[in-house]
Write a protein that holds these residues in place. Structure first.
Motif, PDB file in Angstrom:
ATOM      1  N   ARG A  85     -46.800  10.242  -7.441  1.00 43.29           N
ATOM      2  CA  ARG A  85     -45.375  10.070  -7.756  1.00 43.29           C
ATOM      3  C   ARG A  85     -44.501  10.928  -6.845  1.00 43.29           C
ATOM      4  O   ARG A  85     -43.448  10.492  -6.390  1.00 43.29           O
ATOM      5  N   LYS A  86     -44.956  12.150  -6.592  1.00 39.64           N
ATOM      6  CA  LYS A  86     -44.199  13.062  -5.732  1.00 39.64           C
ATOM      7  C   LYS A  86     -44.102  12.505  -4.319  1.00 39.64           C
ATOM      8  O   LYS A  86     -43.030  12.482  -3.720  1.00 39.64           O
ATOM      9  N   LYS A  87     -45.234  12.003  -3.795  1.00 41.20           N
ATOM     10  CA  LYS A  87     -45.240  11.458  -2.434  1.00 41.20           C
ATOM     11  C   LYS A  87     -44.436  10.167  -2.330  1.00 41.20           C
ATOM     12  O   LYS A  87     -43.834   9.899  -1.300  1.00 41.20           O
ATOM     13  N   SER A  88     -44.462   9.344  -3.385  1.00 41.36           N
ATOM     14  CA  SER A  88     -43.754   8.064  -3.326  1.00 41.36           C
ATOM     15  C   SER A  88     -42.238   8.257  -3.295  1.00 41.36           C
ATOM     16  O   SER A  88     -41.512   7.371  -2.864  1.00 41.36           O
ATOM     17  N   LYS A  89     -41.767   9.420  -3.723  1.00 43.06           N
ATOM     18  CA  LYS A  89     -40.328   9.701  -3.692  1.00 43.06           C
ATOM     19  C   LYS A  89     -39.888  10.308  -2.367  1.00 43.06           C
ATOM     20  O   LYS A  89     -38.714  10.405  -2.093  1.00 43.06           O
ATOM     21  N   GLN A  90     -40.864  10.717  -1.542  1.00 44.89           N
ATOM     22  CA  GLN A  90     -40.532  11.320  -0.252  1.00 44.89           C
ATOM     23  C   GLN A  90     -40.421  10.219   0.810  1.00 44.89           C
ATOM     24  O   GLN A  90     -41.140   9.232   0.751  1.00 44.89           O
ATOM     25  N   PRO A  91     -39.530  10.404   1.790  1.00 44.94           N
ATOM     26  CA  PRO A  91     -39.465   9.427   2.881  1.00 44.94           C
ATOM     27  C   PRO A  91     -40.718   9.501   3.741  1.00 44.94           C
ATOM     28  O   PRO A  91     -41.381  10.533   3.810  1.00 44.94           O
ATOM     29  N   THR A  92     -41.040   8.390   4.392  1.00 49.78           N
ATOM     30  CA  THR A  92     -42.213   8.330   5.254  1.00 49.78           C
ATOM     31  C   THR A  92     -42.020   9.235   6.457  1.00 49.78           C
ATOM     32  O   THR A  92     -40.960   9.247   7.079  1.00 49.78           O
ATOM     33  N   LYS A  93     -43.059  10.013   6.785  1.00 54.92           N
ATOM     34  CA  LYS A  93     -42.993  10.935   7.910  1.00 54.92           C
ATOM     35  C   LYS A  93     -43.873  10.410   9.043  1.00 54.92           C
ATOM     36  O   LYS A  93     -44.967   9.913   8.806  1.00 54.92           O
TER      37      LYS A  93
END
Length: 192
Positions: A85-93
């Motif tokens: 969930r935390k990663k899905s809210k972050q923009p793609t790097k």
């Protein structure tokens, strides 16, 4: 009203004994579960390490004589979902230096697969099944892994996933149907 869980007050020696005798024998099963959730070797190792660190930190919540494997799977599932969930809210790097280095290297003409999940699990289950399983939503994938690959009972799965047993059954039924749909053409091509 749910009864609040009681906590133990283990000594350091007792904690070490529980950790070594009840938790560590499950490390292989934990890695397999982590790999099936993440499909990445490094992420799976990180998830296992995080799970064991949390298990030791919260060892006073564990009751000796209960199912240590199910307790560890629950910690891992919660860690995975929280991280997901935390990663899905972050923009793609994107690491531009890595991309530039790749296109400037001489090895760009080689056909190399970087999909470790295919290499890692290809001897365990077929590619078609692995790909179909990976294409499922994480909730459906998790119940298939826990029930059909790890052999947990419905009651254990309900505790691990923290959902009612009826939800476990319906989710598993839907997950199996989705997997069946995804594998239908493959099964027909194999003559089933």
């Amino acid at each position: 009203m749910e009864e609040s869980p009681t906590k133990n007050n283990y000594s350091t020696q007792a904690k070490d004994k529980i950790f070594n005798e009840e938790f560590m024998p499950n490390i292989r099963a934990m890695y397999n579960f982590a790999h099936r959730l993440t499909y990445d070797e490094d992420d799976a190792k990180d998830l296992v390490q995080d799970t064991f660190m949390k298990s030791y930190r919260f060892i006073n919540s564990f009751h000796q004589g209960t199912n240590a494997k199910a307790w560890l799977f629950r910690i891992m599932k919660n860690s995975f979902i929280n991280d997901f969930r935390k990663k899905s809210k972050q923009p793609t790097k994107v690491d531009y230096q890595e991309v530039e280095g790749y296109y400037n290297s001489e090895g760009t003409q080689k056909s190399v697969t970087t999909d470790l999940r295919v290499d890692t699990v290809k001897n365990l289950i077929g590619d078609e099944i692995t790909n179909a399983l990976a294409a499922l939503d994480v909730d459906f994938r998790t119940v298939i892994i826990l029930c059909d690959l790890e052999g947990f009972t419905y009651e254990e799965m309900a505790k691990i996933l923290d959902i009612p047993i009826g939800t476990v059954r319906s989710r598993l039924h839907r997950a199996r149907n989705l997997l069946k749909e995804k594998l239908q053409s493959y099964a027909q091509s194999m003559g089933y």
